[in-house]
Design a protein around this motif. Structure first.
Motif, PDB file in Angstrom:
ATOM      1  N   GLN A   2      44.355 -17.494  17.463  1.00  0.00           N
ATOM      2  CA  GLN A   2      44.483 -16.293  18.278  1.00  0.00           C
ATOM      3  C   GLN A   2      43.978 -15.072  17.525  1.00  0.00           C
ATOM      4  O   GLN A   2      44.052 -14.998  16.307  1.00  0.00           O
ATOM      5  CB  GLN A   2      45.929 -16.104  18.733  1.00  0.00           C
ATOM      6  CG  GLN A   2      46.946 -16.027  17.633  1.00  0.00           C
ATOM      7  CD  GLN A   2      48.357 -16.126  18.201  1.00  0.00           C
ATOM      8  OE1 GLN A   2      48.753 -17.154  18.756  1.00  0.00           O
ATOM      9  NE2 GLN A   2      49.118 -15.049  18.079  1.00  0.00           N
ATOM     10  N   LEU A   3      43.455 -14.134  18.312  1.00  0.00           N
ATOM     11  CA  LEU A   3      42.829 -12.939  17.756  1.00  0.00           C
ATOM     12  C   LEU A   3      43.854 -11.824  17.656  1.00  0.00           C
ATOM     13  O   LEU A   3      44.625 -11.595  18.582  1.00  0.00           O
ATOM     14  CB  LEU A   3      41.678 -12.533  18.695  1.00  0.00           C
ATOM     15  CG  LEU A   3      40.577 -11.630  18.179  1.00  0.00           C
ATOM     16  CD1 LEU A   3      39.887 -12.194  16.945  1.00  0.00           C
ATOM     17  CD2 LEU A   3      39.561 -11.400  19.288  1.00  0.00           C
ATOM     18  N   GLU A   4      43.852 -11.133  16.504  1.00  0.00           N
ATOM     19  CA  GLU A   4      44.744  -9.989  16.335  1.00  0.00           C
ATOM     20  C   GLU A   4      43.974  -8.878  15.643  1.00  0.00           C
ATOM     21  O   GLU A   4      42.994  -9.117  14.950  1.00  0.00           O
ATOM     22  CB  GLU A   4      45.956 -10.371  15.466  1.00  0.00           C
ATOM     23  CG  GLU A   4      46.923 -11.316  16.157  1.00  0.00           C
ATOM     24  CD  GLU A   4      48.028 -11.794  15.213  1.00  0.00           C
ATOM     25  OE1 GLU A   4      48.346 -11.071  14.246  1.00  0.00           O
ATOM     26  OE2 GLU A   4      48.528 -12.900  15.441  1.00  0.00           O
ATOM     27  N   LEU A  12      41.626 -13.791  12.981  1.00  0.00           N
ATOM     28  CA  LEU A  12      42.068 -14.959  13.754  1.00  0.00           C
ATOM     29  C   LEU A  12      43.191 -15.626  12.974  1.00  0.00           C
ATOM     30  O   LEU A  12      43.159 -15.665  11.736  1.00  0.00           O
ATOM     31  CB  LEU A  12      40.912 -15.950  13.915  1.00  0.00           C
ATOM     32  CG  LEU A  12      39.768 -15.526  14.833  1.00  0.00           C
ATOM     33  CD1 LEU A  12      38.510 -16.327  14.524  1.00  0.00           C
ATOM     34  CD2 LEU A  12      40.168 -15.694  16.290  1.00  0.00           C
ATOM     35  N   THR A  15      47.499 -20.577  15.630  1.00  0.00           N
ATOM     36  CA  THR A  15      48.717 -20.417  16.427  1.00  0.00           C
ATOM     37  C   THR A  15      49.812 -21.368  15.947  1.00  0.00           C
ATOM     38  O   THR A  15      50.982 -20.992  15.857  1.00  0.00           O
ATOM     39  CB  THR A  15      48.395 -20.683  17.911  1.00  0.00           C
ATOM     40  OG1 THR A  15      47.252 -19.886  18.260  1.00  0.00           O
ATOM     41  CG2 THR A  15      49.556 -20.313  18.808  1.00  0.00           C
ATOM     42  N   SER A 209      39.675 -24.800  15.470  1.00  0.00           N
ATOM     43  CA  SER A 209      39.026 -23.713  16.201  1.00  0.00           C
ATOM     44  C   SER A 209      37.835 -24.268  16.971  1.00  0.00           C
ATOM     45  O   SER A 209      37.068 -25.074  16.452  1.00  0.00           O
ATOM     46  CB  SER A 209      38.542 -22.645  15.225  1.00  0.00           C
ATOM     47  OG  SER A 209      37.664 -21.757  15.898  1.00  0.00           O
TER      48      SER A 209
END
Ligand SMILES: [Zn+2]
Length: 240
Positions: A2-4, A12, A15, A209
């Motif tokens: 997940q991107l933050e 990334l 998760t 990924s």
């Protein structure tokens, strides 16, 4: 993954690894104001994410690794490695990538973390398996207890190779070679996953990924695409 975003840096995260509060990890994309190839750039990243100094080796596409534990220290001559293991807290590891496979291995019970820079040369030499075996031998980690994250790398959509790469990877990897219009492409992430499963890791503890570094022009670094020295940085370490 997940991107933050934090302080203008897009990262990334795996998760499945967020369930472990003692493990800090993030993959710095190319969307960053800091150059992760430099000490000063990495110091800025470390401040932003509240980690200690991030140790990055001089990567040489080999199969050697370096281990950090309580009574072990390194000297400069040990820096030419492509994988790092840490069995102690507050030791932050980093590897630079642009197309090669960034691999994170974590054993929550024994509290051992490892990062691997796995390009086709390293994969052909089995660096990813050597690190799993080192975790087993040095830290008594059962492969089935390892959680793994396989980060963004050049995908079979874009990784066209010649006979040298095919020869090095070996015919037994043929399932990961794709022929299209007389050209051959290789799925490096697929090979790494297959090898890890064969060595005893569990599929449900493996996150991969789907991103291809070459395709994701805005987010990821690709040496094949840009022929530049730009790199992304995978960081991991255990909080004290
Ligand atoms: Zn692609």
């Amino acid at each position: 993954m997940q991107l933050e975003e934090r302080g203008g840096v897009l990262v990334l995260r795996f998760t499945s690894l967020l369930r472990f509060p003692q493990l800090e990890h993030f993959f710095v994309t190319r969307r960053t104001p800091y150059d992760v190839r430099t000490e000063s750039g990495r110091e800025a990243i470390a401040r932003l994410f509240g980690t200690g100094p991030i140790f990055v080796p001089s990567q040489v596409h080999g199969a050697d690794f370096l281990v950090f534990e309580e009574k072990l220290w390194y000297n400069a001559s040990c820096r030419m490695v492509d994988a790092l293991l840490a069995g102690k807290k507050n030791q932050y590891l980093g590897i630079l990538v642009a197309d090669c496979v960034p691999l994170l291995l974590f054993a929550p019970e024994q509290e051992v973390v490892a990062l691997v820079h796995a390009g086709w040369r390293g994969i052909a030499q089995g660096i990813h398996i050597r690190v799993v075996e080192a975790m087993e031998r040095l830290f008594s980690v059962s492969p089935s207890a390892i959680w793994a994250g396989v980060g963004p790398a050049i995908g079979p959509c874009c990784f066209e190779v010649g006979e040298d790469v095919l020869g090095a990877l070996g015919r037994e990897r043929k399932a990961f070679f794709e022929r299209r219009a007389g050209r051959t492409f290789v799925d490096l992430k697929g090979i790494v996953v297959e090898d890890l499963l064969a060595r005893g890791l569990l599929r449900e503890r493996l996150e991969v990924s789907s991103l291809c570094t070459f395709c994701e022009r805005d987010l990821l670094c690709s040496f094949r695409r840009d022929r530049s020295a730009a790199r992304c940085l995978l960081v991991a370490g255990m909080r004290g």
